[in-house]
Design an enzyme around this catalytic site. Sequence first.
Site, PDB file in Angstrom:
ATOM      1  N   HIS A 495       0.939  -1.073  -0.141  1.00 56.83           N
ATOM      2  CA  HIS A 495      -0.023   0.008   0.068  1.00 56.83           C
ATOM      3  C   HIS A 495       0.719   1.396  -0.119  1.00 56.83           C
ATOM      4  O   HIS A 495       0.611   2.235  -0.687  1.00 56.83           O
ATOM      5  CB  HIS A 495      -0.857  -0.009   1.273  1.00 56.83           C
ATOM      6  CG  HIS A 495      -1.759   1.174   1.348  1.00 56.83           C
ATOM      7  ND1 HIS A 495      -3.176   1.173   1.178  1.00 56.83           N
ATOM      8  CD2 HIS A 495      -1.344   2.461   1.643  1.00 56.83           C
ATOM      9  CE1 HIS A 495      -3.601   2.198   1.433  1.00 56.83           C
ATOM     10  NE2 HIS A 495      -2.619   3.146   1.816  1.00 56.83           N
ATOM     11  N   GLU A 496       1.806   1.594   1.030  1.00 60.89           N
ATOM     12  CA  GLU A 496       2.572   2.577   1.073  1.00 60.89           C
ATOM     13  C   GLU A 496       3.376   2.599  -0.058  1.00 60.89           C
ATOM     14  O   GLU A 496       3.682   3.944  -0.548  1.00 60.89           O
ATOM     15  CB  GLU A 496       3.297   2.386   2.476  1.00 60.89           C
ATOM     16  CG  GLU A 496       2.422   2.515   3.536  1.00 60.89           C
ATOM     17  CD  GLU A 496       1.309   3.595   3.599  1.00 60.89           C
ATOM     18  OE1 GLU A 496       1.667   4.779   2.980  1.00 60.89           O
ATOM     19  OE2 GLU A 496       0.522   3.419   4.313  1.00 60.89           O
ATOM     20  N   HIS A 499       1.659   4.484  -2.758  1.00 57.70           N
ATOM     21  CA  HIS A 499       1.775   5.942  -2.549  1.00 57.70           C
ATOM     22  C   HIS A 499       2.916   6.448  -3.340  1.00 57.70           C
ATOM     23  O   HIS A 499       3.042   7.484  -3.663  1.00 57.70           O
ATOM     24  CB  HIS A 499       1.674   6.510  -0.928  1.00 57.70           C
ATOM     25  CG  HIS A 499       0.328   6.199  -0.471  1.00 57.70           C
ATOM     26  ND1 HIS A 499      -0.810   7.003  -1.187  1.00 57.70           N
ATOM     27  CD2 HIS A 499      -0.299   5.709   0.537  1.00 57.70           C
ATOM     28  CE1 HIS A 499      -1.923   6.849  -0.277  1.00 57.70           C
ATOM     29  NE2 HIS A 499      -1.575   5.980   0.722  1.00 57.70           N
TER      30      HIS A 499
HETATM   31 ZN    ZN Z   1      -2.943   5.414   2.233  1.00 58.04          ZN
END
Ligand code: ZN
Length: 701
Positions: A495-496, A499
Site C-alpha cells: 500500500h505505502e 503511494h
Molecule cells: Zn494510504
Amino acid sequence: MKKLTRFSFAFLVFIYYFNLAGCSQQAENPLLSEWKTPFETAPFSKIKNEHFLPAIEEGMKVERAEIEAIINNPEAPDFANTLAALEKSGKLLSRVNRVFGALNGANTNEELQNIARITAPMLSKHRDDISLNEKLFQRVKHIYDEKDQLNLNEEERIVLDNYYTDFVRSGALLDDAQKQVLRKINEEITNLYVQFRQNHLNQTNAVCLVIENEADLAGLPESVIQSAAETARSRGMAGKWAFTLQKPSFIPFLQYSEKRDLRETVLKAYVNRGNNNDDFDNKKLISRIAALRVKRANLLGYDTHADYVLERNMAQNPDNVYKFLNDLWKPALKRAKMEAADMQALTKKERHDFKLAAWDWWYYAGKVKKEKFALDEGMLRPYFKMENVRKGAFDVAEKLYGIKFIPRNDIEVYHPDVEVFEVQEADGKHLGIFYSDYYPRDGKRSGAWSSSFRSQSNMDGNFITPLVFNVGNFSKPTADKPSLLSIDEVNTLFHELGHGLNSLFGNTVYSGSRRTPRDFVELPSQVLENWAMEPDVLKTYALHYETGEPIPQELIDKLDKARLFNQGFETVEYLAASFLDMDWHMLKDTVEVDAAEFEKQSMAKIGLMSEIVPRYQSTNFGHIFSSGGYSAGYYSYIWAAVLDADAFQAFKETDLFDPQLAASFREHVLSRGSTYMMDQYVKFRGAEPKVDALLERRGLN
Ligand SMILES: [Zn+2]
C-alpha cells in the site's frame, strides 16, 4: 513523558535566541546550506535538533521576501510573474519543514516535540500571512478573471484554479475583521493538533500490560512471547513480559491469548487511549477542535465543516457520502452478524457461557479461521520475511512499469533501520530516491505512511526528482528470527509503496498542479495491494525464510478460500469510524459537545453491534484530529476502494502485467493530478467505476 510547563517553554525560546546572538550558528546550520550530497538528499548526520528552529525562522523570512517581491512587481500580473513565481517560492522553508516533519513523525524526542509546539503557531501565522494577503490575492484574482483571454495551457489552468480556490477557501474574500477571527481560529486549531498528537503518541507507546506469571502467557506463540520479553527488557523490566499499544505488540495478544480477562484489559486500554481523564486526555481537545471547525466553516460561508471539505472531493457533498456509506453498511453489518454467530457457536462448543464481547473477536476469529479454513496466521508468517516482501513489491513495480530499485549505501539516513534505494527507469534514467523505515520504535507515531522530502517539478527545464519515504510499524526482527510480516503488514507494505510510486511518477511542470482530491489519494496505494495476494505473484516473493521454498500451492488455495473471511468485521469497524468522522463534522453548532456522549449517540444511530468497536474512537482518531488531513474524509479509503477494485479489474480482464495498460495508468492516473480526477480515470478505464467489483471482492454482494 512529562508535560512541558509554560516556564520551560519560555526558557527554550530564550536559549535559542541566546545561541543565535552568542555564536553565528546560522552560518553553520546544515539546514540552510547547499546539500552537496548524492541527489541533494538530506545530510542527517550533520542535522541536530537545535538547527530546526533557526532554519524554520530563516525559511519563513526568505519566503516572506519572495512574496514581497511578487507583490511589488511593477508589471501587470501574469502567470509567470505571479503563479510561476509562487510555485518557486518557499522552497527553503519546505525543505526544512519536510525534514522536520519526517523526523518528528518517525523519530521524535522531547526536544523535537518542544520545537513543534513552538513552531506550529508560527507556521500557522506565516501561512495565514500569505493566504490572507490582500495584494497577493488581488494579483491572482486579476489573472483568474482574465483566464479565458490568456491562452493558458491545461496545466497552467489547473495551477491557477488551485491557487485561486485555495485563496478563497482560506478566507481571501473576507473583510479585515473576519480575517482576524479566522487567523485566531487557525492558530488555536493548529495548537490543538500538536497537543492531540503528543497525547496520542504517549498513550500508544504506553505499556498496557505487564505479565509476571508465566501461566498468563497461555496461548501465545513463541515469537510473541519473545518480543514481549524484549519490550520488557528495553523498559527496565527484565524477566517479565510487556505489551504496548503498538499494533505488532497488542494485536497478536488479542489473537492468541487464552486469558479472557487479560484480553479485556488490553482491548480496553487500546480503545481508551486519550480517554483516561489524565494529563493525556483528548476529550476536551477534540470537542474544541470540532467547535472551531464549525466556526471556521460558518465564517467561510458553509453550514458545516463537512460541506467545506467535501466541496473539493469527488464525493462533493455530505449527502453523497452518507448515501455511499449507508449502501455499504447494511450488507456489511449483516455479514458481521453472521460472523459473530459463527464465533458464538464456537464458544458454546467450548462449553463457555458468555456473550461474545469485543475482546473476544480477534481470538475467536482466529479459531474459526483455523477450523473452517485450516489456516493460521502463524503458518503464513515464515513466508513473509520483510526483505522478501519488499523485493516482491519492487518486482511488481518493475514488471508493470519497467523501473528498478537499486540499494544505495552512500545516502545518509536518520536511523539505522532506514534503507535507501535509487529508483531508475528501464533505460537507467534516474527517477528518484526511495527510503524505507519499517519498524516501530519509541518516538515513532503509530500506523504507516508515505511522504516525501522533495516533490517532483520541472520549471524552466530544471527537472527536480522526488525523494520519497515509506514508514511503517511492522513486526520487528527478534534475536533469532528476521522480521516476519503478517498478511496485514504485507498489504500495508504494498500500500505505502503504491503511494510512493504516485510521488515518484510525478511528471508535471509545477508540483502545484498535482493536487488530488482526498477521496482519490488512496487509489494508487490500494490498487497495488491487489497484486500482493495474486497467486502468481505470491509464488515469486513469498519464500520461506529458512528454506527459501516458495509458498506451497496448498497454502495459496487456503488463502484464497479464506479471502472473504472476517470481511464483515473489517468493513463494519471501518465504516463505523467513517460515520463517526462524518457525524463530528456535520455539527452546525459552535457549542462544545461532550465527546464521549456524542460518540455513544453516533454509534447508536447506526446500530453498531456490541461485539465490534469502531476502528478508532474519537479520542484516538488521529486521522481526523491530529491534523485536518482526513476530517470528513475517513470515508475516502472505501471510496477509493471502489476505484481500485475497478481499476484492477482492467488488468484481470487483460493481463496482470499488461505493459500498455500499466503505461496508461501511470500516464493518466499516477503522474498527474487535478480536481477532475474522474476525467483522468475515465481516460484510463474508458468509463466511470462501478461498485460491483468491490462488493464481489468483499463477498458483500
Ligand atoms: Zn494510504
